[in-house]
Design a protein around this motif. Structure first.
Motif, PDB file in Angstrom:
ATOM      1  N   MET A  79       0.848  -1.195   0.000  1.00  0.00           N
ATOM      2  CA  MET A  79       0.000   0.000   0.000  1.00  0.00           C
ATOM      3  C   MET A  79       0.888   1.253   0.000  1.00  0.00           C
ATOM      4  N   LEU A  80       1.940   1.233   0.829  1.00  0.00           N
ATOM      5  CA  LEU A  80       2.779   2.419   0.994  1.00  0.00           C
ATOM      6  C   LEU A  80       3.715   2.639  -0.200  1.00  0.00           C
ATOM      7  N   GLU A  81       4.380   1.576  -0.629  1.00  0.00           N
ATOM      8  CA  GLU A  81       5.330   1.723  -1.721  1.00  0.00           C
ATOM      9  C   GLU A  81       4.619   1.941  -3.060  1.00  0.00           C
ATOM     10  N   SER A  82       3.472   1.289  -3.242  1.00  0.00           N
ATOM     11  CA  SER A  82       2.723   1.495  -4.477  1.00  0.00           C
ATOM     12  C   SER A  82       2.334   2.962  -4.609  1.00  0.00           C
ATOM     13  N   ARG A  83       1.960   3.554  -3.490  1.00  0.00           N
ATOM     14  CA  ARG A  83       1.575   4.960  -3.521  1.00  0.00           C
ATOM     15  C   ARG A  83       2.746   5.818  -4.021  1.00  0.00           C
ATOM     16  N   GLU A  84       3.957   5.513  -3.533  1.00  0.00           N
ATOM     17  CA  GLU A  84       5.129   6.277  -3.968  1.00  0.00           C
ATOM     18  C   GLU A  84       5.336   6.153  -5.480  1.00  0.00           C
ATOM     19  N   ILE A  85       5.155   4.943  -5.985  1.00  0.00           N
ATOM     20  CA  ILE A  85       5.370   4.717  -7.413  1.00  0.00           C
ATOM     21  C   ILE A  85       4.292   5.408  -8.240  1.00  0.00           C
ATOM     22  N   ILE A  86       3.043   5.299  -7.790  1.00  0.00           N
ATOM     23  CA  ILE A  86       1.943   5.885  -8.548  1.00  0.00           C
ATOM     24  C   ILE A  86       2.013   7.417  -8.515  1.00  0.00           C
ATOM     25  N   LYS A  87       2.564   7.945  -7.429  1.00  0.00           N
ATOM     26  CA  LYS A  87       2.761   9.398  -7.369  1.00  0.00           C
ATOM     27  C   LYS A  87       3.668   9.872  -8.490  1.00  0.00           C
ATOM     28  N   ARG A  88       4.669   9.028  -8.836  1.00  0.00           N
ATOM     29  CA  ARG A  88       5.564   9.402  -9.927  1.00  0.00           C
ATOM     30  C   ARG A  88       4.844   9.297 -11.267  1.00  0.00           C
ATOM     31  N   ALA A  89       3.892   8.346 -11.370  1.00  0.00           N
ATOM     32  CA  ALA A  89       3.193   8.166 -12.638  1.00  0.00           C
ATOM     33  C   ALA A  89       2.149   9.260 -12.875  1.00  0.00           C
ATOM     34  N   HIS A  90       1.409   9.645 -11.843  1.00  0.00           N
ATOM     35  CA  HIS A  90       0.356  10.666 -12.006  1.00  0.00           C
ATOM     36  C   HIS A  90       0.560  11.818 -11.023  1.00  0.00           C
ATOM     37  N   PRO A  91       1.668  12.557 -11.144  1.00  0.00           N
ATOM     38  CA  PRO A  91       1.966  13.558 -10.108  1.00  0.00           C
ATOM     39  C   PRO A  91       0.868  14.615  -9.926  1.00  0.00           C
ATOM     40  N   ASP A  92       0.163  14.982 -11.001  1.00  0.00           N
ATOM     41  CA  ASP A  92      -0.793  16.089 -10.897  1.00  0.00           C
ATOM     42  C   ASP A  92      -2.132  15.674 -10.287  1.00  0.00           C
ATOM     43  N   LEU A  93      -2.448  14.393 -10.445  1.00  0.00           N
ATOM     44  CA  LEU A  93      -3.805  13.980 -10.115  1.00  0.00           C
ATOM     45  C   LEU A  93      -4.120  13.999  -8.623  1.00  0.00           C
ATOM     46  N   PHE A  94      -3.077  13.828  -7.808  1.00  0.00           N
ATOM     47  CA  PHE A  94      -3.339  13.711  -6.368  1.00  0.00           C
ATOM     48  C   PHE A  94      -4.001  14.948  -5.800  1.00  0.00           C
ATOM     49  N   ASN A  95      -3.479  16.100  -6.252  1.00  0.00           N
ATOM     50  CA  ASN A  95      -4.073  17.354  -5.823  1.00  0.00           C
ATOM     51  C   ASN A  95      -5.444  17.588  -6.431  1.00  0.00           C
ATOM     52  N   THR A  96      -5.513  17.341  -7.741  1.00  0.00           N
ATOM     53  CA  THR A  96      -6.756  17.578  -8.463  1.00  0.00           C
ATOM     54  C   THR A  96      -7.915  16.793  -7.858  1.00  0.00           C
ATOM     55  N   LEU A  97      -7.647  15.529  -7.529  1.00  0.00           N
ATOM     56  CA  LEU A  97      -8.732  14.699  -7.021  1.00  0.00           C
ATOM     57  C   LEU A  97      -8.919  14.812  -5.511  1.00  0.00           C
ATOM     58  N   GLY A  98      -7.861  15.219  -4.817  1.00  0.00           N
ATOM     59  CA  GLY A  98      -7.926  15.257  -3.350  1.00  0.00           C
ATOM     60  C   GLY A  98      -7.830  13.863  -2.756  1.00  0.00           C
ATOM     61  N   VAL A  99      -6.635  13.250  -2.910  1.00  0.00           N
ATOM     62  CA  VAL A  99      -6.434  11.886  -2.419  1.00  0.00           C
ATOM     63  C   VAL A  99      -5.871  11.954  -1.002  1.00  0.00           C
TER      64      VAL A  99
END
Lengths: 474, 327
Positions: free
Chosen positions: A176-196
């Motif tokens: 759960m933790l490491e996947s989040r780090e990897i996915i952050k690199r793949a979709h850097p903009d979306l986290f803010n846009t969606l409010g994750v």
């Protein structure tokens, strides 16, 4: 890349409704997908795989030179959970863990629930997971199940159902933790846009919970692992590293005067709290399994003397037995006088007459399981079996009803997933993590396992399962 | 620090240094061979003798000291416990055991190095006409790890255990590097002191990145000066003496003693060997015979390692057979 010809095939899909429209909480993600060229998406997926390998995020590592180190495939399309949906999951899990904890304290002490015949005594007392050496014990701060990883699935009706409670040593939180780090690199903009909602403070919360178990202001804490050849070793060392505590194996520890010590270059050092990642019965060869090489001889005596806190408490496993599972709604009702917020998969207890009658009449539609068997043994999958087997199981149920439960076959919801050449729906489950310390806290994230084979309902990593990052929205 | 963890950190230090030095060994021989007159055969046997892997090699390949065999054996052969691949694998395995003690970057770089060397095996690097670029990268990768550690690791116990392993291993390997020259045959005894002989000494210095420093300190190439430089020099970080001195200081930091005399048997053995080198001059070395002197040195280094093991890593185990032996 536009998702075209997406067919939900009668399942509940997390992104698309039955009429083909995108669910509101996925709209922003769909807008992103529409803009990304197909090749770029493939690139993102490729580099996610690469990163996992470089990080050594592997499982199933064998001693053997030829041993394979595999990564758990991480699909870069996230599973998104809207906030209202999550609130219910959160409330339901808190309620369930709270009740199960009371249940454990009760059955190892007064046994009220057994005396009141809410649960048949023999079901508990004869269970191999009911540990005699733990009778009469109250663990530090009255907490038995400190870390839980409950498995949930969503059926065709869009409702969550609890599949298993996993109160022993649930794994997967490092993914759960490491996947989040990897996915952050793949979709850097979306986290803010969606409010994750972030999950990265899990190790801090885990550490705080473990510290809470000791009365010392700075307790010495260790993670107890079976060792480097265990398939979850990556996770054990990851958690120890993130918390800044010692990672120990049985050999590092010794018990003297009912106190547990680590063997260091400067002699013995007392340890106060253990987050153990080995099974109950392997913990102490003196109290349980004399053949265990993984445990620490005498640790249970130290535990009983109150000189060490252990998470999860030894003996917790009895509460996630298959037959006990069926009673959890009644357990919640008994201790809390509340209706369960999260549903159980309807379970027919063949020991009860009405249920047995139903099972015998509808056996061809049901999954019949032996209560004390594991790993798919002694099981009948009604819709897939022939008449002969139906007859055989009717006989078995009649002759030994206590030994059987039955459940309807469930469907699992789907999420769009990248396949070789397209984006198609694949079945998923959900494993959120719950910590029980000063309070009960549900981490706003989860491990979502996905069955990568088309139509498959098996999400296990050993059988072609992968994972997805789980985005819980604010 | 847990004894088991200290043990793994120590061996992490040794195996990383070993991998780097094996890459250097292959490099030194390549450089030597490039300067040979055309009518002279390449000599790869001396390398196998100097590294001390002779029995393992002969057992597998017989007496066929062919270049490809030797490079494969020293770099990629998993049956050779000291090959670059074996050393990197062991370093990584030790790192994996104590991953919670390493920074994320350190683990990832080491893991990448391992994957790179493994890929080298798949690509059959030993069959290349000139494989030096590959070994250059192995060296850089390990030096990068040292750099990372230097600027990120706290100077607490773990740091000193790794340094201890690294310097002991380096002392051993520098002595063996020098021994390569002893084993290389010149076409005739008259060639001692010939241009070819000098070329050999220069190649040797270059392979330990010591050529420029040597030039500044000593000027002319002269065998006894080279020996003095690589064995006894007080300031060059690859000389045997320097490594011993540094390793001794690590022991003092670990035990917390003030460096007067000794407080355990590892410090005693280390101090004895260090002071012997401190008070020997190069004539003493030559007099006892270079090869014999180096041989004795290597033997004593092994004894020191055994003392370290007894003093710090042996634990009163519940399950003795679970402890695995490394060497």
């Amino acid at each position: 890349m536009q998702i075209t010809n997406y067919n939900i095939e009668g399942n509940y899909d997390e992104m698309y409704s039955a009429d083909g429209s995108c669910r509101p909480h996925y709209e922003k993600f769909q807008a992103f997908l529409n803009k990304v060229p197909k090749r770029k998406l493939a690139q993102l997926q490729f580099s996610a795989n690469k990163t996992q390998m470089a990080m050594g995020m592997t499982f199933n590592v064998y001693h053997d030179k030829q041993g394979v180190e595999k990564i758990l495939h991480l699909d870069i399309i996230p599973r998104i959970i809207p906030s209202d949906e999550w609130q219910k999951v959160e409330a339901g899990l808190k309620q369930r863990i709270y009740a199960l904890n009371l249940f454990l304290q009760d059955i190892y002490n007064e046994g009220k629930i057994l005396k009141d015949k809410v649960i048949p005594s023999d079901l508990i007392l004869k269970s191999k997971d009911y540990l005699k050496p733990c009778i009469g014990l109250t663990p530090p701060k009255n907490i038995w199940c400190h870390i839980t990883g409950t498995d949930l699935v969503k059926d065709k009706d869009g409702e969550y159902y609890v599949l298993e409670d996993n109160l022993r040593c649930p794994s997967g939180v490092s993914y759960m933790l490491e996947s989040r780090e990897i996915i952050k690199r793949a979709h850097p903009d979306l986290f803010n846009t969606l409010g994750v909602r972030p999950v990265s403070d899990y190790p801090t919360k885990l550490l705080n919970m473990l510290q809470f178990l000791s009365d010392k202001s700075k307790p010495v804490i260790g993670v107890l692992t079976p060792g480097v050849y265990n398939s979850a070793y990556f996770e054990h060392s990851y958690l120890a590293q993130q918390m800044g505590v010692e990672l120990v194996i049985g050999m590092d520890l010794m018990v003297k005067n009912k106190k547990v010590y680590m063997q260091t270059t400067k002699g013995l050092e007392k340890i106060d709290v253990l987050y153990r990642r080995i099974d109950d019965t392997f913990m102490d060869p003196m109290a349980f399994n004399p053949n265990s090489m993984l445990g620490v001889p005498g640790i249970l005596e130290a535990y009983k003397a109150g000189n060490i806190a252990i998470a999860n408490a030894p003996g917790t496993g009895v509460a996630d037995d298959k037959a006990v599972y069926a009673y959890v709604p009644r357990i919640i009702k008994y201790y809390m006088d509340e209706e369960p917020i999260l549903s159980n998969v309807p379970t027919y207890l063949c020991r009860e007459e009405d249920d047995r009658k139903y099972v015998l009449e509808n056996i061809e539609h049901l999954v019949v399981k032996e209560t004390n068997a594991a790993g798919g043994y002694g099981m009948l999958i009604g819709p897939k079996a022939d008449k002969e087997e139906h007859t055989k199981f009717r006989q078995l149920v009649k002759s030994n009803p206590d030994n059987y439960i039955a459940q309807p076959t469930l469907s699992l919801s789907t999420v769009p997933t990248i396949t070789d050449n397209a984006i198609e729906g694949r079945h998923v489950d959900l494993r959120p993590y719950i910590l029980y310390g000063e309070d009960i806290e549900v981490i706003p994230g989860a491990l979502t396992r996905v069955a990568l084979k088309k139509g498959s309902l098996v999400v296990n990593s050993s059988q072609g399962g992968g994972s997805k990052d789980t985005w819980v929205l604010y | 620090m847990l004894s088991r963890v200290a043990n793994s950190i120590y061996w992490l230090g040794r195996y990383s240094e070993r991998a780097e030095n094996y890459a250097r060994f292959i490099d030194v021989n390549f450089n030597l061979m490039l300067d040979l007159p055309q009518d002279l055969k390449e000599q790869w046997e001396p390398l196998i003798q100097a590294t001390g892997d002779y029995p393992v090699f002969v057992n597998k390949y017989g007496l066929d000291f062919d270049r490809k065999n030797v490079i494969y054996f020293l770099a990629f052969d998993e049956d050779n416990p000291n090959s670059v691949l074996s050393s990197v694998t062991n370093a990584r395995e030790n790192a994996r055991i104590i991953r919670e003690n390493l920074s994320k970057e350190t683990w990832e770089k080491l893991n990448e190095t391992y994957l790179f060397v493994k890929e080298g095996k798949d690509k059959k690097i030993w069959k290349k006409e000139d494989p030096r670029a590959f070994f250059e990268r192995v060296k850089s990768a390990i030096l990068l790890l040292y750099g990372l550690a230097d600027s990120t690791v706290a100077r607490t116990e773990g740091w000193y255990f790794r340094q201890l392993g690294q310097f002991l291993e380096r002392a051993d390997k520098t002595s063996r590097m020098l021994d390569v020259k002893y084993h290389i045959l010149l076409p005739s005894p008259q060639e001692v002191g010939s241009p070819l002989d000098f070329l050999h000494w220069m190649a040797l210095l270059k392979s330990v990145t010591a050529f420029n420093t040597y030039r500044r300190l000593y000027g002319n190439i002269d065998p006894s000066s080279v020996v003095e430089f690589l064995v006894l020099n007080k300031y060059f970080p690859r000389s045997v003496f320097y490594c011993l001195k540094a390793a001794e200081e690590c022991l003092f930091k670990i035990s917390g003693s003030n460096g007067q005399g000794f407080s355990n048997s590892a410090e005693k053995a280390m101090g004895e060997l260090r002071s012997r080198l401190e008070y020997d001059d190069v004539e003493d070395v030559i007099k006892s015979g270079l090869h014999e002197y180096l041989d004795d040195l290597q033997f004593k280094l092994n004894q020191i390692s055994n003392h370290i093991d007894t003093n710090f890593f042996q634990i009163k185990d519940n399950f003795e057979h679970q402890i695995n032996y490394q060497g």
